[in-house]
Design an enzyme around this catalytic site. Structure first.
Site, PDB file in Angstrom:
ATOM      1  N   CYS A   1       0.873  -1.178   0.000  1.00 15.83           N
ATOM      2  CA  CYS A   1       0.000   0.000   0.000  1.00 15.83           C
ATOM      3  C   CYS A   1       0.901   1.217   0.000  1.00 15.83           C
ATOM      4  CB  CYS A   1      -0.920  -0.009   1.220  1.00 15.83           C
ATOM      5  SG  CYS A   1      -1.880   1.515   1.415  1.00 15.83           S
TER       6      CYS A   1
ATOM      7  N   CYS B   1      -4.955   6.579  -3.116  1.00 15.01           N
ATOM      8  CA  CYS B   1      -4.298   5.274  -3.140  1.00 15.01           C
ATOM      9  C   CYS B   1      -2.918   5.470  -3.742  1.00 15.01           C
ATOM     10  CB  CYS B   1      -5.114   4.276  -3.967  1.00 15.01           C
ATOM     11  SG  CYS B   1      -4.292   2.688  -4.194  1.00 15.01           S
TER      12      CYS B   1
END
Length: 293
Positions: A84, A219
């Protein structure tokens, strides 16, 4: 000391460009990996839990390793994720503050080692992402009766990217869910990014995240994937700013096969949580600690 349901478990709340995370220092807690998924699915729901897009555990690297620390990352639904981007920036900042390493450090993820540099002010972090894989351009997919040109690359986790004239008008949840579960990306599915090219140095982006199963404010790996694909298509330069749906700016720079992600990593608060209140069934050794606290 171990923790039990009548005790509180300390945590940090952090956000990177609106992508928010609960972070736990697992050196003291020593929660085993097999229990982490349940914790994520109980802690991350908003209103009923602490509320977050993901849960991160930080712990010491294996003895003899060149890493400063390792992480375990879980999406809000309890699924384990390889990587991530925004979470990595938050983990790097907190890892430095907790004494795992200096402002330049390396930590282990399921996608491979991540190199990070924490600014002197601590709130800006730059990470070198793992090398992109499986680049594929211009797949024509049938999505809800319309043909959509979809590009793909894995920047630590899989990302589909589609280009639009006006991302603000899109139903990102509907289209994102359809593409996330499209047979073309089976069985693992994919994250989905919707981008609008403003000029050679600026992209607008909205992202549907697998594991969160909805649109998120940002993101990091999705920004990297979108910039990389737009650059491959000749639409942007090697250094580009991306404005997220949370109206934050993430900077992507591409140097040959290496992608760098830079942006804010904010420590919003720290607190303590009760396992009983979150519906987490304690392990037996946790039950036995109540008299010690």
């Amino acid at each position: 000391m171990t923790y039990c349901p009548s005790a509180t478990v300390p945590f940090y709340k952090m956000q990177g460009s609106g992508n928010d995370f609960v972070v736990i220092d697992n050196r003291t807690l020593k929660l085993p990996r097999e229990a982490m998924s349940e914790w994520a699915s109980k802690i991350c729901p908003r209103a009923f839990g602490v509320g977050a897009d993901g849960l991160i555990f930080l712990e010491n690297a294996p003895e003899g390793s060149e890493l400063d620390f390792v992480w375990h990352f879980y999406n809000a639904d309890g699924s384990r994720a390889e990587m991530c981007g925004n979470g990595s920036r938050c983990a790097a900042r907190l890892g430095h503050e907790l004494g795992f390493g200096s402002r330049t450090l390396v930590f282990g993820t399921d996608a491979g080692p991540i190199h990070a540099e924490v600014s002197e002010s601590l709130d800006i972090v730059k990470v070198e992402l793992t090398p992109p894989l499986d680049l594929a351009l211009n797949a024509e997919l049938d999505v809800d009766g319309q043909k959509i040109s979809v590009h793909f690359v894995n920047t630590g986790v899989p990302h589909a990217v589609t280009i639009w004239d006006d991302v603000a008008s899109l139903d990102v949840v509907k289209l994102g869910r359809a593409l996330r579960n499209h047979p073309h990306f089976a069985p693992a599915g994919t994250n989905v990014n919707f981008i609008e090219i403003k000029d050679k140095n600026h992209i607008l982006i909205r992202t549907y995240e697998r594991g969160v199963e909805g649109e998120t404010y940002a993101c990091g790996t999705g920004n990297a994937a979108s910039a990389l694909i737009a650059h491959e298509l000749g639409l942007v330069d090697a250094e580009v700013e991306l404005t997220t749906s949370g109206n934050e700016i993430l900077n992507i720079s591409i140097e040959k096969d290496t992608v760098f992600l830079q942006g804010k990593a904010i420590k919003t608060y720290k607190g303590e949580m009760y396992l009983e209140a979150l519906g987490i069934t304690p392990r037996e050794e946790m039950r036995q600690c109540a008299h010690e606290l």
